[in-house]
Design an enzyme around this catalytic site. Structure first.
Site, short mmCIF file in Angstrom:
data_model
loop_
_atom_site.label_atom_id
_atom_site.label_comp_id
_atom_site.label_asym_id
_atom_site.label_seq_id
_atom_site.Cartn_x
_atom_site.Cartn_y
_atom_site.Cartn_z
N LEU A 1 3.57 -2.85 9.98
CA LEU A 1 4.22 -1.69 10.60
C LEU A 1 5.31 -2.22 11.52
O LEU A 1 5.16 -3.28 12.13
CB LEU A 1 3.20 -0.88 11.39
CG LEU A 1 1.99 -0.37 10.60
CD1 LEU A 1 1.03 0.41 11.50
CD2 LEU A 1 2.42 0.48 9.41
N ARG B 1 24.04 -6.49 19.46
CA ARG B 1 23.00 -7.09 18.62
C ARG B 1 23.65 -7.95 17.54
O ARG B 1 24.84 -7.82 17.26
CB ARG B 1 22.17 -6.00 17.90
CG ARG B 1 21.37 -5.11 18.82
CD ARG B 1 20.16 -5.83 19.39
NE ARG B 1 19.35 -4.95 20.21
CZ ARG B 1 19.57 -4.73 21.52
NH1 ARG B 1 20.56 -5.32 22.13
NH2 ARG B 1 18.77 -3.92 22.20
N LEU C 1 19.63 1.84 14.35
CA LEU C 1 21.01 2.32 14.43
C LEU C 1 21.66 2.56 13.06
O LEU C 1 22.22 3.63 12.81
CB LEU C 1 21.84 1.29 15.23
CG LEU C 1 23.32 1.62 15.36
CD1 LEU C 1 23.53 2.91 16.15
CD2 LEU C 1 24.06 0.46 16.02
N LYS D 1 3.77 -9.53 16.52
CA LYS D 1 4.52 -10.61 15.85
C LYS D 1 4.22 -11.95 16.54
O LYS D 1 4.01 -12.97 15.87
CB LYS D 1 6.03 -10.33 15.90
CG LYS D 1 6.46 -9.17 15.03
CD LYS D 1 6.39 -9.55 13.55
CE LYS D 1 6.62 -8.37 12.64
NZ LYS D 1 6.28 -8.62 11.25
N PHE E 1 22.55 5.13 22.79
CA PHE E 1 21.64 4.99 23.93
C PHE E 1 22.24 4.10 25.01
O PHE E 1 22.00 2.90 25.03
CB PHE E 1 20.29 4.42 23.46
CG PHE E 1 19.59 5.29 22.44
CD1 PHE E 1 19.54 6.67 22.58
CD2 PHE E 1 18.94 4.71 21.34
CE1 PHE E 1 18.87 7.46 21.64
CE2 PHE E 1 18.27 5.49 20.41
CZ PHE E 1 18.24 6.87 20.55
N ASN F 1 -3.05 -3.46 11.67
CA ASN F 1 -2.26 -3.68 10.46
C ASN F 1 -1.60 -5.07 10.48
O ASN F 1 -1.71 -5.84 9.52
CB ASN F 1 -1.18 -2.59 10.35
CG ASN F 1 -0.81 -2.32 8.91
OD1 ASN F 1 -0.54 -3.24 8.15
ND2 ASN F 1 -0.82 -1.06 8.53
N SER G 1 10.30 -11.95 14.21
CA SER G 1 11.41 -11.17 14.77
C SER G 1 11.94 -11.84 16.03
O SER G 1 11.19 -12.50 16.78
CB SER G 1 10.88 -9.78 15.12
OG SER G 1 11.76 -9.13 16.00
N TYR H 1 4.32 -3.83 19.03
CA TYR H 1 4.93 -4.39 17.81
C TYR H 1 5.33 -5.85 18.05
O TYR H 1 4.95 -6.75 17.29
CB TYR H 1 6.15 -3.56 17.38
CG TYR H 1 6.98 -4.27 16.33
CD1 TYR H 1 6.54 -4.38 15.02
CD2 TYR H 1 8.21 -4.86 16.67
CE1 TYR H 1 7.28 -5.06 14.07
CE2 TYR H 1 8.95 -5.54 15.72
CZ TYR H 1 8.49 -5.63 14.42
OH TYR H 1 9.22 -6.32 13.48
N ARG I 1 17.77 3.68 26.13
CA ARG I 1 16.45 3.75 25.51
C ARG I 1 15.53 2.76 26.23
O ARG I 1 15.93 1.59 26.43
CB ARG I 1 16.58 3.40 24.02
CG ARG I 1 15.31 3.51 23.22
CD ARG I 1 15.56 3.37 21.73
NE ARG I 1 15.94 2.01 21.34
CZ ARG I 1 16.18 1.62 20.10
NH1 ARG I 1 16.08 2.50 19.10
NH2 ARG I 1 16.52 0.39 19.82
N ASN J 1 0.84 -1.22 0.00
CA ASN J 1 0.00 0.00 0.00
C ASN J 1 0.87 1.26 0.00
O ASN J 1 0.34 2.37 0.06
CB ASN J 1 -0.98 0.01 1.19
CG ASN J 1 -0.28 0.10 2.53
OD1 ASN J 1 0.95 0.20 2.60
ND2 ASN J 1 -1.05 0.05 3.60
#
Ligand code: NAD
Ligand code: UDP
Length: 336
Positions: free
Chosen positions: A83, A231, A200, A153, A218, A99, A124, A149, A291, A32
């Site tokens: 999203l 990560r 990042l 998932k 952060f 969504n 994720s 979020y 964060r 979309n």
């Protein structure tokens, strides 16, 4: 195969479309364009010399999805559309459930009606939650997610699991991504966040190209080697190839789940230093507060994907930096 790629005008979807086309598959994209660009679709064609069929549509629009399945003889769906901004999801939970969860629901209903029962889903590492032992392994149950979020998932994973229980003809592959970064080596497609980047790597790239003054790191008081978070960053082309492998190897009915990561944790400081070492471009930074919601360190146990899919992340951290910079310096304003 003819593959429907939802969200194919976005970051990971566009790279996956390239790998699919280069492997000889046909690609139909539904997007979309709420966070994707039609320019990405033109670039896919420039890279591969092959076009994709594009329908500008919302996956929540059942009529539009029925029309896509009626028009094309789809064999499988790779489902990226959704999203993805963690922070935004805290303020807009309904938009995220609408969504990501309802979107998947409508997509699966349209698939069921069309008799297409093969789906690869973009999940994720966040579904492992904050308590899971590191490295994350697929046998660890989903944990407590810390934002809408992540919860969306986890909810979609559960929805798809229930589908397989109810109807053994469905074939579902859940791919749990760690931190995809980088861009296609052609420099023609890459990550193009709207507004201030949350992640990042695009932030580093935008500082380097002069769109932002400095990076804020952060937190530098975590219990990690240099105090900054670690990560598992993997090259988006490796991730795209992972989808190809999942499609070609893991097509049996039932459900399968794979981590897609390198198996190695890299700190924020190491990321900044690698970028400058590889590109020779300085990235001014300062240390700021932690964060909210960030975990100190996690990475993948990626051995299942290696054993069962024959997939390993082949590209190096230097490749990720070089390719990010080729994309960002060649397209300072992204696709605009
Ligand atoms: P992206 O925003 O670049 O791509 C998503 C695409 O989906 C966009 O082009 C957007 O326009 C489209 N879209 C969104 N909602 C839609 C809808 N209702 N109907 C049709 N199209 C819609 O994001 P990405 O980084 O390419 O991520 C793709 C998927 O991978 C997402 O589901 C994301 O949650 C998941 N994922 C991403 C990461 C990451 O770090 N990028 C990590 C783990 C999982
Ligand atoms: N990060 C940072 N500054 C930024 C963006 C991210 O220091 O402007 C850090 C963040 O705290 C995390 C790491 O970089 O430790 C990766 O963040 P990203 O949002 O890219 O991925 P995720 O948190 O989803 O793993």
């Amino acid at each position: 195969m003819r593959v429907l790629v939802t969200g194919g005008a976005g970051y990971i979807g566009s790279h996956t479309a390239v790998e699919l086309l280069e492997a000889g598959h046909d690609v139909v994209v539904v997007d979309n364009l709420c966070n994707g660009s039609e320019v990405a679709l033109q670039r896919i064609e420039e890279i591969t010399g092959k076009g994709v069929d594009f329908a500008r549509a919302d996956i929540r629009d059942r009529e539009a999805m029925d029309a896509v399945f009626a028009k094309h003889d789809i064999d499988a769906v790779i489902h990226f559309a959704g999203l993805k901004a963690v922070g935004e999801s805290v303020g807009k939970p309904l938009a995220y459930y609408e969504n990501n969860v309802n979107g998947t629901l409508v997509l699966c209903q349209a698939m069921e009606a069309a008799g297409v029962r093969r789906i690869v889903f973009s999940s994720s590492a966040t579904v492992y939650g904050s308590e899971a032992p590191v490295p994350y392994v697929e046998t660890t149950p989903r944990g407590t997610t810390s934002n809408p979020y992540g919860t969306s998932k986890a909810m979609v994973e559960k929805l798809l699991e229930d589908l397989v229980v109810a109807d053994e003809r469905w074939s579902v592959t859940l791919l749990r991504y760690f931190n995809p970064i980088g861009a296609h080596p052609s420099g023609k497609i890459g990550e193009d966040p709207r507004g201030i980047p949350n992640n990042l790597m695009p932030f580093i790239a935008q500082v380097a190209v002069g769109r932002r003054d400095e990076l804020t790191i952060f937190g530098n008081d975590y219990e990690t080697a240099d105090g900054t978070c670690e990560r598992d960053y993997l090259h988006v082309v490796d991730l795209a190839v992972g989808h190809l492998k999942a499609l070609e190897v893991a097509g049996d009915p039932g459900i399968s789940v794979y981590n897609l990561g390198t198996g190695q944790g890299i700190s924020v400081l190491e990321m900044v230093n690698s970028f400058t070492r590889v590109t020779d471009v300085p990235v001014p930074y300062r240390f700021g507060a932690r964060r909210a919601g960030d975990l100190p360190a996690f990475w993948a146990d990626a051995s299942k994907a290696r054993k069962e899919l024959g997939w390993v992340a082949e590209k190096t951290l230097d490749d990720m930096m070089t390719d990010t910079w080729r994309w960002q310096s060649g397209n300072p304003e992204g696709y605009r």
